[in-house]
Design an enzyme around this catalytic site. Sequence first.
Site, mmCIF file in Angstrom:
data_model
loop_
_atom_site.group_PDB
_atom_site.id
_atom_site.type_symbol
_atom_site.label_atom_id
_atom_site.label_comp_id
_atom_site.label_asym_id
_atom_site.label_seq_id
_atom_site.Cartn_x
_atom_site.Cartn_y
_atom_site.Cartn_z
ATOM 1 N N CYS B 107 0.883 -1.165 0.000
ATOM 2 C CA CYS B 107 0.000 0.000 0.000
ATOM 3 C C CYS B 107 0.917 1.209 0.000
ATOM 4 O O CYS B 107 1.500 1.562 1.015
ATOM 5 C CB CYS B 107 -0.911 0.019 1.232
ATOM 6 S SG CYS B 107 -1.879 1.539 1.349
ATOM 7 N N CYS B 110 -0.728 4.319 2.183
ATOM 8 C CA CYS B 110 -0.765 4.272 3.653
ATOM 9 C C CYS B 110 -0.270 2.903 4.078
ATOM 10 O O CYS B 110 0.919 2.616 3.913
ATOM 11 C CB CYS B 110 -2.136 4.646 4.214
ATOM 12 S SG CYS B 110 -3.584 3.971 3.360
ATOM 13 N N SER B 111 -1.139 2.043 4.583
ATOM 14 C CA SER B 111 -0.657 0.740 5.044
ATOM 15 C C SER B 111 -1.769 -0.302 4.990
ATOM 16 O O SER B 111 -1.860 -1.160 5.850
ATOM 17 C CB SER B 111 -0.125 0.857 6.472
ATOM 18 O OG SER B 111 -1.119 1.438 7.304
ATOM 19 N N CYS B 112 -2.623 -0.212 3.961
ATOM 20 C CA CYS B 112 -3.754 -1.130 3.843
ATOM 21 C C CYS B 112 -3.264 -2.570 3.783
ATOM 22 O O CYS B 112 -2.294 -2.880 3.073
ATOM 23 C CB CYS B 112 -4.571 -0.793 2.597
ATOM 24 S SG CYS B 112 -5.266 0.876 2.687
#
Lengths: 220, 202
Positions: B107, B110-112
């Site tokens: 991701c 962000c940090s999905c």
Amino acid sequence: MGGRFGDGPVFPDDESAPTFSEEWHAKTLAVTLAVGALGQWNLDISRHSRERLAPKDYTRFSYYEKWMSALADLMVENGVVTVDELASGRSSGVSPLTEKRFRPETVASAIASGGPVDRDGPEPKYHIGQLVKTVRPAGNAIVQGGHTRLPAYSAGVQGKIIAVHGCHVFPDSNAHRLGENPQPLYSVSFNAIDLWGHAEHPMDEVILDLWEPYLVMPNG
Amino acid sequence: MPHDHDHPHTLLPSDPALRVKALETLLIEKGLIDPATLNEIIDTYENKIGPQNGAAVVAKAWTDAVFHAALMADATKAVSDLGYYGRQGEHVTAVENTPETHNMIVCTLCSCYPWPLLGIPPAWYKSDAYRARAVREPRKVLADFGVVLPGSQAVKVWDSTAEMRYLVIPMRPEGTEGMSEIELAALVTRDSMVGTGLVVTP
């Protein structure tokens, strides 16, 4: 930051490492979820609040510091706490939102039910196998400088639709309280060479999930 | 008065652990959060939800042709049927590694990450280096994990830009023909389901 140079190596960890390396990481995640459950903002507003941190803070903050700082900013912006309360660390009284607080007995069911974002919406304009191009520049077309999920590295590039996922909540609207404005969502495959000018391997691809407003016809 | 009204977080203590503590204390006093709720959330992600869930899905996909077909057709439904639906895993796609294709998840925005299947993402997944490099030079990133792919295998990097979450189904290693689903699940690493590792014969 996709495609950026200069970040150095990735350091894998041992898979048996604890989920949270510091207790405050765990607390930050839990506080963020618990305050989010008060329902004063949505996921897109929350993501946007992290992106709106000053660039120098975004760069120097560790991951959970970004979460915590963005949460503090959101709480003040939405009147959940006041600037004076934040500065003094002292409460000026119990919040009227206390009735909405996330209760321990509902944690399991809330995590298990999640928050799906598929909605009824317009018929998709594109189909699997069709060539499309992403808009350029990558930016929010509704709110100047607003939240968007089209990465800069993928702007203005031709790709191919490989999946149609129905309509999903559109972050460019939802992050600014302009409604969910559901839009068709596609998986779009790009040749690595088209994104980067050269590729590690001629067959490599990058696939992104993109909403219809991010796409135009290849010659459009 | 603070000079930077746009960024209230600057009012908090600079040490992050103290900063969280200050927020937590204030929010408890205001009746906005309940300490028992925080403990419940942390316990869920430390002890109940983690890569063992994804490993069970992979092992089942390796051994049960009907489930495999259902997973590739509609992963959200297939993993839900096993009890792995939930927050940050409301929409799921399974992508399968083959001798021709290796899949890898990132991701960049962000940090999905598929929480109900893999838990909270590890630090490297959330690092600037991984987010910046995985899309541009996946093979060099794989080398940081000690993984070298043959030239005959294309890399597909999936950038999780929306709410679709991805689970990599790694290739089943040779020599595991007689193993049970439970034995196989024990071989499946977290990194293999993000695409930064391979599953190897024990």
